[in-house]
Scaffold this motif. Structure first.
Motif, PDB file in Angstrom:
ATOM      1  N   THR A 144      11.664  13.701  -7.143  1.00  0.00           N
ATOM      2  CA  THR A 144      11.936  14.305  -5.448  1.00  0.00           C
ATOM      3  C   THR A 144      13.054  15.223  -5.684  1.00  0.00           C
ATOM      4  O   THR A 144      13.074  16.123  -4.942  1.00  0.00           O
ATOM      5  CB  THR A 144      12.574  12.878  -4.843  1.00  0.00           C
ATOM      6  OG1 THR A 144      13.509  12.497  -5.409  1.00  0.00           O
ATOM      7  CG2 THR A 144      11.598  12.146  -4.468  1.00  0.00           C
TER       8      THR A 144
ATOM      9  N   HIS B 271      10.653   2.490  -7.087  1.00  0.00           N
ATOM     10  CA  HIS B 271      10.195   3.269  -6.060  1.00  0.00           C
ATOM     11  C   HIS B 271      11.669   4.107  -5.468  1.00  0.00           C
ATOM     12  O   HIS B 271      12.374   3.156  -5.148  1.00  0.00           O
ATOM     13  CB  HIS B 271       9.437   2.771  -4.848  1.00  0.00           C
ATOM     14  CG  HIS B 271       8.116   2.341  -5.475  1.00  0.00           C
ATOM     15  ND1 HIS B 271       7.856   1.350  -6.512  1.00  0.00           N
ATOM     16  CD2 HIS B 271       6.903   2.569  -5.124  1.00  0.00           C
ATOM     17  CE1 HIS B 271       6.575   1.281  -6.529  1.00  0.00           C
ATOM     18  NE2 HIS B 271       5.963   2.037  -5.789  1.00  0.00           N
TER      19      HIS B 271
ATOM     20  N   VAL C 234       2.858  10.504  -3.230  1.00  0.00           N
ATOM     21  CA  VAL C 234       3.460   9.195  -4.183  1.00  0.00           C
ATOM     22  C   VAL C 234       3.495   9.977  -5.685  1.00  0.00           C
ATOM     23  O   VAL C 234       2.211  10.237  -6.108  1.00  0.00           O
ATOM     24  CB  VAL C 234       2.890   8.075  -4.314  1.00  0.00           C
ATOM     25  CG1 VAL C 234       3.400   7.094  -5.238  1.00  0.00           C
ATOM     26  CG2 VAL C 234       2.885   7.316  -2.985  1.00  0.00           C
TER      27      VAL C 234
ATOM     28  N   LEU D 296       1.933  11.341   3.205  1.00  0.00           N
ATOM     29  CA  LEU D 296       2.993  10.897   1.973  1.00  0.00           C
ATOM     30  C   LEU D 296       2.300  11.348   0.744  1.00  0.00           C
ATOM     31  O   LEU D 296       1.288  11.148   0.299  1.00  0.00           O
ATOM     32  CB  LEU D 296       2.963   9.310   1.980  1.00  0.00           C
ATOM     33  CG  LEU D 296       3.512   8.378   0.843  1.00  0.00           C
ATOM     34  CD1 LEU D 296       5.007   8.709   0.692  1.00  0.00           C
ATOM     35  CD2 LEU D 296       3.099   6.912   1.203  1.00  0.00           C
TER      36      LEU D 296
ATOM     37  N   THR E 277       7.815   9.449  -2.390  1.00  0.00           N
ATOM     38  CA  THR E 277       8.182   8.604  -3.098  1.00  0.00           C
ATOM     39  C   THR E 277       7.752   8.768  -4.824  1.00  0.00           C
ATOM     40  O   THR E 277       6.742   9.428  -5.220  1.00  0.00           O
ATOM     41  CB  THR E 277       7.322   7.240  -2.927  1.00  0.00           C
ATOM     42  OG1 THR E 277       7.683   6.991  -1.481  1.00  0.00           O
ATOM     43  CG2 THR E 277       7.815   6.033  -3.786  1.00  0.00           C
TER      44      THR E 277
ATOM     45  N   THR F  25      12.333   6.748  -2.405  1.00  0.00           N
ATOM     46  CA  THR F  25      11.605   7.413  -1.486  1.00  0.00           C
ATOM     47  C   THR F  25      12.486   8.365  -0.532  1.00  0.00           C
ATOM     48  O   THR F  25      13.655   8.072  -0.039  1.00  0.00           O
ATOM     49  CB  THR F  25      11.056   6.296  -0.415  1.00  0.00           C
ATOM     50  OG1 THR F  25       9.953   5.635  -1.149  1.00  0.00           O
ATOM     51  CG2 THR F  25      10.319   7.063   0.949  1.00  0.00           C
TER      52      THR F  25
ATOM     53  N   THR G  68      12.357  10.098   3.238  1.00  0.00           N
ATOM     54  CA  THR G  68      11.713  10.168   4.532  1.00  0.00           C
ATOM     55  C   THR G  68      11.717  11.847   4.855  1.00  0.00           C
ATOM     56  O   THR G  68      12.384  12.535   4.179  1.00  0.00           O
ATOM     57  CB  THR G  68      12.316   9.642   5.735  1.00  0.00           C
ATOM     58  OG1 THR G  68      13.661  10.041   6.049  1.00  0.00           O
ATOM     59  CG2 THR G  68      12.543   8.071   5.383  1.00  0.00           C
TER      60      THR G  68
ATOM     61  N   ARG H 289       7.870   8.193   5.706  1.00  0.00           N
ATOM     62  CA  ARG H 289       7.859   8.593   4.288  1.00  0.00           C
ATOM     63  C   ARG H 289       7.281   9.825   3.925  1.00  0.00           C
ATOM     64  O   ARG H 289       6.223  10.234   4.392  1.00  0.00           O
ATOM     65  CB  ARG H 289       7.275   7.603   3.664  1.00  0.00           C
ATOM     66  CG  ARG H 289       8.124   6.105   3.589  1.00  0.00           C
ATOM     67  CD  ARG H 289       7.466   5.226   2.427  1.00  0.00           C
ATOM     68  NE  ARG H 289       5.960   4.802   3.131  1.00  0.00           N
ATOM     69  CZ  ARG H 289       5.349   4.129   2.240  1.00  0.00           C
ATOM     70  NH1 ARG H 289       5.661   3.824   0.826  1.00  0.00           N
ATOM     71  NH2 ARG H 289       4.070   3.818   2.667  1.00  0.00           N
TER      72      ARG H 289
END
Length: 582
Positions: free
Chosen positions: A83, A46, A241, A239, A33, A48, A50, A30
């Motif tokens: 994102t 959530h 978040v 990662l 997120t 996400t 990758t 990941r």
């Protein structure tokens, strides 16, 4: 090796090259997120990406942007937090364009600033999302600019396109400062600057050797949000978040839940956010929180107060929060962001200084219980760069314990301000008078500070100093006294400043009252008497005017800090004349 910590990556010139590296070596890990909160009190949805998916989206957006603009052109990123903002920003860099991280129209109080930035940056392309496309299109009406919705660019556009390998000294993005009275200035941050600062921050907070997850709600158009939530995770393969700042403001417990859900969480917030959490998070919301796994909490972007750290820890100690997770830090957009940082898992460094000596430029110790002592917090040591305290007039380096302007030198210092040669030379081209300091140009930060026991201690802002009868007074110090003096003064929503008077500078405070208290229920004359007495006793100052205004009236910058300059400007223009004055 911990499975959550990726292997070290080679040193690349740009962020898109790091994305490509992680997509090739750890494709299914990941990367980002985004936790959306579409309904009140929701636990979040959530979404996400990758590393493989992030790389694909970055290359697709890069291909579309490259078809719309020549290399080196500006691309304004007007995406909501999420994102798509990340892929749009990285896509612009991968296309060899200059990103301008911003926000969609409609951010309260920021419409004029957004228009001013677009007029200064003159982007060839504006990239947004389908959700914000209509309002962005309306904003761009009449401008010679193309609009692209990042989320509507098909994956197929990526083809076999690879990120451009840029000149490390080429401009990667413009970081606009959160100016208030003047047109915001765009700091030119190169690819080398952002990679260097990401590595400096990772090392300073131990994220280069410890398995951490970056958790953040700071806006991605803000320097700290961009570096800590995008650049640093991309360089280290961590990662990240994300959540929306508005979701945090509506329910601060959401941030704490994300910290609890991700062991080894590394996060950052301004000082006010920690006070806000301590006062607003309910006992019921604390019940299911476990914060013993939080790795580090960075406190920066406004004066760091030890009392705030104490209140935050006291509020959440029962949830396992370790006091030593608090990391006071100092930085500014002109240095990409991070300059100096306290390291995690070390006690907070506190300094009680003599107020009278501080007014004359000397940091002398005082008893912490002395009512006239100034309590300041150390912001650690420089993060892979050089810091000097200089006399702003003579340009001489000052000794430890002497207060002067903070000067910075390092690979993270930006190239200068876009289209502002004179200001660039003055701010980025400073030279120390003493030869022993070494060669090279220095960044003049405009901030005042000193070094004590190896710690950088920030004392105030040079341009904000209040000078009365030849003595220096720090506005944030007066503000703390005012807000501690009476409960009807809203914490961290007030501004102290000086204005011209008949026989010198007069001191004024404009303060909001709390949202929970009606103005009609406040005994304003009593409030004014109480605050005036406290300021007189603690600072030896006569408060010329205290204006109590409704919540939301004191202006703030795009990063959420109170703008003393704009508050002063509005006071002098008579904007607050209809409010309650004392």
């Amino acid at each position: 090796m911990d499975s959550r910590r990726p292997p070290l990556a080679p040193v690349f010139r740009s962020l898109p090259e790091y994305v490509r590296h992680w997509a090739e070596t750890t494709p299914d890990r990941r990367a980002f997120t985004f936790v959306d909160h579409p309904a009140p009190h929701s636990r979040g949805v959530h979404r996400t990406l990758t590393w493989r998916r992030l790389d694909l989206r970055m290359r697709a957006v890069a291909a579309r942007l490259a078809a719309e603009a020549e290399p080196g052109a500006r691309v304004a990123v007007l995406c909501p937090q999420g994102t798509d903002h990340v892929t749009a920003f990285l896509g612009a860099l991968a296309a060899g364009l200059v990103a301008v991280p911003l926000y969609p129209p409609g951010l309260p109080g920021q419409g004029d600033r957004l228009s001013a930035v677009l007029a200064d940056a003159r982007p060839a392309v504006v990239v947004t999302t389908g959700h914000a496309l209509a309002e962005v299109g309306e904003l761009c009406r009449g401008r010679d600019v193309k609009v692209v919705a990042a989320d509507r660019v098909p994956d197929a556009d990526a083809g076999d396109r690879q990120p451009r390998t840029p000149d490390a000294e080429a401009v990667a993005y413009l970081q606009y400062t959160s100016g208030s009275t003047r047109t915001p200035a765009g700091v030119e941050i190169t690819h080398a600057n952002v990679v260097a600062n990401a590595r400096q921050a990772l090392a300073a907070y131990g994220a280069d050797v410890h398995p951490v997850t970056c958790v953040g709600w700071l806006p991605l158009y803000h320097d700290m949000g961009l570096v800590l939530s995008v650049a640093a995770p991309v360089v280290r393969g961590l990662l990240s978040v994300l959540m929306d700042p508005v979701a945090f403001l509506h329910e601060p417990a959401r941030w704490l839940r994300l910290l609890a859900a991700h062991p080894g969480a590394l996060s950052a917030a301004p000082n006010f956010a920690y006070d806000y959490c301590a006062s607003a998070v309910t006992e019921a919301q604390k019940a299911d929180l476990r914060l013993d796994g939080v790795f580090a909490l960075i406190n920066g972007s406004e004066p760091v107060r030890a009392g705030t750290a104490d209140r935050f820890h006291s509020a959440f100690a029962a949830q396992g929060l370790v006091a030593e997770t608090h990391c006071p830090s100092y930085g500014l957009a002109e240095a990409t962001v991070f300059v100096s940082a306290a390291r995690p898992r070390r006690p907070l460094r506190r300094f009680a200084l003599d107020r009278d000596a501080l007014a004359t430029g000397k940091a002398l110790p005082a008893r912490p219980d002395d009512p006239r002592a100034v309590l300041l917090t150390g912001c650690g040591a420089p993060a892979g760069q050089r810091v000097r305290i200089a006399d702003p007039v003579s340009r001489e380096s000052l000794a430890e314990g002497e207060v002067g302007e903070i000067w910075v030198q390092g690979p993270n210092v930006g190239r200068g301000y876009r289209n502002q040669e004179r200001q660039t030379l003055r701010v980025f081209g400073a030279v120390l008078a003493d030869v022993a300091a070494g060669p090279g140009k220095w960044l003049r930060t405009g901030d005042l500070g000193t070094v004590l026991d190896g710690q950088l201690v920030v004392t105030g802002r040079l341009k904000d100093l209040i000078v009365v009868d030849g003595r220096n007074h720090y506005p944030q110090d007066v503000e703390v006294t005012a807000q501690d003096a009476h409960p009807a003064v809203r914490r961290d929503r007030l501004a102290a400043f000086g204005v011209p008077g008949g026989s010198g500078e007069r001191v004024v405070v404009v303060a909001e009252h709390p949202r929970t208290v009606r103005l009609a229920d406040i005994d304003v004359p009593a409030l004014v008497r109480t605050v005036r007495a406290a300021v007189s006793a603690r600072h030896g100052l006569r408060l010329s005017d205290l204006v109590v205004v409704p919540p939301g009236t004191v202006p703030r910058t795009s990063s959420g800090k109170v703008s003393r300059a704009l508050t002063r400007e509005r006071y002098l223009a008579g904007v607050y004349a209809a409010e309650v004055a004392g």
